[in-house]
Every structure is written in structure tokens, then in C-alpha cells.
Design a protein around this motif. Sequence first.
Motif, short mmCIF file in Angstrom:
data_model
loop_
_atom_site.label_atom_id
_atom_site.label_comp_id
_atom_site.label_asym_id
_atom_site.label_seq_id
_atom_site.Cartn_x
_atom_site.Cartn_y
_atom_site.Cartn_z
N SER A 142 -3.77 6.00 -4.43
CA SER A 142 -4.19 7.35 -4.80
C SER A 142 -3.05 8.19 -5.37
O SER A 142 -3.29 9.21 -6.01
CB SER A 142 -4.75 8.07 -3.57
N GLY A 143 -1.80 7.78 -5.15
CA GLY A 143 -0.66 8.58 -5.59
C GLY A 143 -0.42 9.80 -4.70
O GLY A 143 0.40 10.65 -5.03
N GLN A 144 -1.10 9.87 -3.56
CA GLN A 144 -0.97 11.03 -2.66
C GLN A 144 0.31 10.93 -1.84
O GLN A 144 0.67 9.87 -1.35
CB GLN A 144 -2.17 11.09 -1.71
N ILE A 157 7.07 9.23 1.27
CA ILE A 157 6.20 8.06 1.26
C ILE A 157 4.88 8.44 0.60
O ILE A 157 4.25 9.44 0.97
CB ILE A 157 5.95 7.53 2.69
N TRP A 158 4.48 7.64 -0.41
CA TRP A 158 3.24 7.86 -1.14
C TRP A 158 2.26 6.72 -0.90
O TRP A 158 2.67 5.58 -0.60
CB TRP A 158 3.49 7.95 -2.64
N ARG A 183 0.81 -1.23 0.00
CA ARG A 183 0.00 0.00 0.00
C ARG A 183 0.84 1.27 0.00
O ARG A 183 0.32 2.35 -0.30
CB ARG A 183 -0.93 -0.01 1.22
N LEU A 184 2.15 1.18 0.34
CA LEU A 184 2.99 2.36 0.45
C LEU A 184 4.22 2.22 -0.44
O LEU A 184 4.76 1.12 -0.61
CB LEU A 184 3.45 2.58 1.90
N VAL A 185 4.68 3.33 -0.97
CA VAL A 185 5.95 3.40 -1.69
C VAL A 185 6.83 4.43 -1.00
O VAL A 185 6.38 5.57 -0.78
CB VAL A 185 5.76 3.79 -3.17
N ALA A 186 8.04 4.04 -0.64
CA ALA A 186 9.01 4.97 -0.05
C ALA A 186 10.12 5.22 -1.05
O ALA A 186 10.51 4.32 -1.81
CB ALA A 186 9.58 4.41 1.25
N ARG A 209 -7.36 4.06 8.06
CA ARG A 209 -7.49 4.81 6.81
C ARG A 209 -6.47 5.94 6.77
O ARG A 209 -6.30 6.68 7.72
CB ARG A 209 -8.90 5.40 6.72
N ARG A 210 -5.76 6.08 5.65
CA ARG A 210 -4.74 7.12 5.51
C ARG A 210 -5.40 8.37 4.92
O ARG A 210 -5.37 8.59 3.72
CB ARG A 210 -3.60 6.62 4.63
#
Length: 660
Positions: free
Chosen positions: A518-520, A513-514, A500-503, A565-566
Motif C-alpha cells: 500500500s505504500g503506507q 517502516i512502510w 511485506r515491509l520496507v525499513a 492484518r496491518r
Amino acid sequence: MSGGNIYNFTSQHRSLQPSAPGQALGGAPSRTFSLSARLDEHLDLIRQDYELMATELSDVRSQREDLETKVAAQINELTLISNTVLELNSKHTRLRQTYEQEVTALRAQLQEAQRQVALAASAHHPVSAPPLGPGGLPPGVPSQHDAYYARDAREREMKETRDRDRLERERDKEMAERDRDRRREQLGREQLEREMRHRERDARDAREAKRVKVEQTKMDRPEHFSPAVGPGMPVAMPAKLAPPGPSTPQGQLPPQLAAERGTPRGPPGAAPLPSAPPPAALPPPTGMDATASAVAPPAPVSSGPSFLDDLDPATLPSEFKKDGSDWWAVFNPNTKRVLDVTLMHSLIHETVVCCVRFSADGKYLATGCNRTAQIFEVQTGRKSCVLVDESSGRTGDLYIRSVCFSPDGKYLATGAEDRQIRIWDIQKKSIKHIFDGHQQEIYSLEFSYDGRLIVSGSGDKTARVWDMADGSSKVLAINDQDSLSTDAGVTSVAISPDGRLVAAGSLDTAVRIWDVESGQLLERLRGHRDSVYSVAFTPDGKGLISGSLDKTLKYWDVSGLTRGRRERRDPEKGSLCTMNFTGHKDYVLSVAVSPDGQWVVSGSKDRGVQFWDSRTAIVQCMLQGHKNSVISIDLSPAGGVLATGSGDWHARIWGFTTMA
């Protein structure tokens, strides 16, 4: 009669009279006007051609001046290189003369020693002989005269043998030193030749970019992604990033590839890569906005001074050190030793090893170097596969900066200097997909745990999330205001275990961290004082490890992002650094976390690998074996195996166990 003649004359010449006032005779003036107009038209055309030629001549002169300047610079560089080669030759000559003189002196000493031994054997001095009794034998020791002198002769013979062996050892040592000096000279010449080739190629690239730019100007069709346009990625590992490194037209890579290029240019790589000065240090952030809380956050735990600072290996007890044939390890005497390390395989490559990565089952290791990706069997060290894109041409460098196995082990993704991601079918040794979109070199790749997505990081200030099914991508761009004035190229990416996360670590000292879906942008972690070259999530997804050119590692508590929820949040407020890992003597170029979460392992430009206790940030072990920067490391998902890639053209596979 005369009247008729007059009438006829007048009739014949009546047509010569003008039929109306102002009418020209025979149309002569109108023809003159037409010729004048045509002449003016031709003069205008000639004037336009002249102006066009003058403009082109000005462009040509400008290009010529640029070329002359570059040629002069190349001549100066060649002169410097030539002087260096001459200096190396002179040094080699002096070393050879010194060696020959020393050999001559040692031979003279050997001959003199042999002469003295021969003299001593041929004439026994009366004083040294024992007093003789009756019959010419020593008193009270009948029949032992021969034995006495036989023993004396044996002792002399043993002494001669020892002297001869000592001289031979000294001679062998001198020859070994001479061979090492010769190899160093050869490596120096090869390095100079590589640098000359790189400079010539860069000069050609610059000339080609200038030519393209001029042609585009004439055609009034500018190319947005021309090599001469756009921001540059550091390396030349990089010449900011540079493994290593190393030909990065827009910039440089990590000092890893670079500094040691034979070494490629680019991050990890770089290279270690020759390295340009690191980005200006930023003031340490507080981690939280002052208005967010009246209480300052607690200071992170720090490992403190390294036990290596005051370490004397000569006095270290044997249980805290281990020696191999060409490697050694020391263990922290200030903490209980619970780790053992050994070398399994040393894998020789033809260039700098920019990256290493295990398969999901731990049975295979992939490495990336110049133009090739290679796959080895972990248990045997046997090379089982070599992947080369023959369509990319055979001239110039094309370093593979990152490799990554798909979770099912069927595919290998490679990212290279040509900005393309290639997905290889390993069994067929062929390219299945090529993903295009990045505008600069690709430094890092990571598959999601389900294999549906692959994330890439590039020097173009973006990370991208690619869909393996249709090749579409989602761009995660670094476009915050303070990054506009600095180089924020992405050097490393990691996906959280839940996908769920990309660092991403970047050259502007921040870790971002995105949210994948959603790309947020969720977090912007600040604390490092120099470029971040490597990031890795912990197996539980609650922590993130980052390694930086400021010689430290940091542990970030990101558990808040994994709970619930983020929602949209302020990227500057949230996760904190809770541990600092200090002890490396130079840039930290790569980090990894063991599958059980017990160990954090780091590779550095100081040529060392350190094992850290992930709970206390205390060093357990320091491992040395590579002769150049440790550009890339990886820990096997199966546990107990470490891989390292270096600017010394070697990859190594190490085994480690935790003792009870």
C-alpha cells in the motif's frame, strides 16, 4: 491684348490655390508628420534595445562578481595547500637530516666498537691472564691453555656479532621508519591533490549551474530538477554522510567515506568518507505516547560499558586474543568465548571501497568503488568480473555507493552518485536496465527475496520500490512535518524476509517502516540521537537492527507488524527498542545479522568490527585490521563468512566459526 494676358496668367496659376480651407500646399505638412512618427518609433526601439542590454550587462556583472569571489576563494585554498605542501617538504627535510645524523652517529659507534675489539684482541692484559704453572700452562690443567683462549676469542667474536646484529637491526628500523614517513608524505600529497581536483570540479559545477540558471531565466523555462535546485544529500560519507566519501553537489555523505576521501562523499560510505558536523541531537523519545498507557514501557536491555574500556592487551590471557600478520582480535574475557575468527583474503582496490555484498549462495562477493563494481570468488579471492559503464565518461568521480545481487545470481544492481540504478547482466557484463527517478545520490539497494522488486534509498528523502519486470516504481516519501526542517535523506533500506515491509534509516535520526503493497507508513521509530546509517531485519523478520552516528546499535521489536492484518495505525505508537548495543568509540556505519540470527555484526569509523550476541547485546569479539573506517559489512547467507569494505582501499573476507 492686355486683358487676355491677365486671363491666361490666372488660368495657369489656378492650380496653386488651395481647393479647401486649411488644405496644405503640395502635401508638405503631411510628409513632416509621417517622418516624425517614424522617428519616434525608431527611438522607442533603440530605447528597448538599450534597456535589454542594460539588463544583460547587470547579469554579466553579477556573474563576474560571483566568479571573482570564487576565484579568490580558490586562490586562497591553493595558497593554503601550497603552504601545507611546503610544510610537508620542510618536515621531510628535517626528518632526513635527523636520520642522516643518527646514521652517522651509529656508524661512529660501530667503528669505535670495532676499534676496541681490535685492541683487546691484539694485547691481553696480564691481570686478566690466569697464573701459569710449569711449562707455561695453567696449574693442574695441562694442555688447556689454547682451549681457554680459544673460548675467550669465541666469546668476543659472539659479542661482536651480537653488537653488529643489534646495530643492523637499529639501522633497518630507522630505514623502515624513514620509508613509512616517506609513504605518509606521499599519501598526504595525493590527498591534497585529490582535494584540489574535487574543489576545482565543484567550482566548475557551481559555475555551470549559475550559467544554466541565467539561461533558463532568459528563456523563461525553469528546470525543476536542475542541479542548482532541490534539497541536498549529506555525505561526503559523507559532507554530512562520507566512506566514506569522496562531489556531492547538494550536500554530503556519511563521515565514513568522507572523512577519508580519497574517500567518497556520501553515506556508508562515506567516507567514509570528510564529514560535516552531525545533525543536531534530538531529545530521546519515550517510544510511546504518554496517553497511550498509564505504565511507562520497560527500559531496553543495554550491554553496558564495553569490556574494551579497561582492557590491557598485554595482560590478556592468550585464549582471549588472536594475532594475524596485519590484524588482531580480542575476545571478551567476561563471557565464555564461543567464537573464532581468521582472515581469508585481503582484496586491494584503487579507491575507497564504499560497499560490499555477498551473492545469495555465498560464492561471490561484489564491491563498489569509484566508477567500477567488482566481483570476487569468495573461496579463492580471485577477481572474476569488473563492471564499468563506459558511457558515463571518464572524467570526475562516480562512486558506486551500493551493490546488490539478484537472488538467482544473474544480475547485479548498482546505485551511484549520478542518481541512476543500473541492473547488470553479470555474464554479459552489460547493462540490462537503467532505473531513473531519484533526484539525489543513491545510497542503498535491496532485492526482495523473490527477485521481483528492488528497493532503493536516496538523499532526496525517498525510498522507492521498483518492479523489475516493467521498471515502474512506488515512492515512499518522508514528508512528515518535523522532517521538513531537517535533512531526512535515506541512508539505508532493508526488506523484511516475507517481502511485506520496507525499513529505512535516515539522517533525521528516525527509522521508518512502510507497507510495500500500500505504500503506507506504519512505524516511525525514534530513539537514536544522531543520523541512522544502517538497518537490517533479523532472519525471522521479528526484529530490526539499526546503527547510528551516536555510536550505538538498537534492536527494535517489530513482531507486531508481522502478525495479522496491518491496519491503519499511528506511526508514533507501536514497536519499541528492547536492546541497546554500546561499545563502539565512533560512528556505527554498517550493521548485519547472521543467517542463524545468533550474531549481530557492526562496522565503525573507529576502524573496528564487533560481534555481538543478538540475545544479550554483549560483545563477544572485537576485530581490527583496516587502517581506516569500516564503511560497509555483509555476512554471507551461506554462513561463517564476513566481508568488510573500508576507506583504506581494501575489502577483506573473514571466516568465523562458533566453537562448542
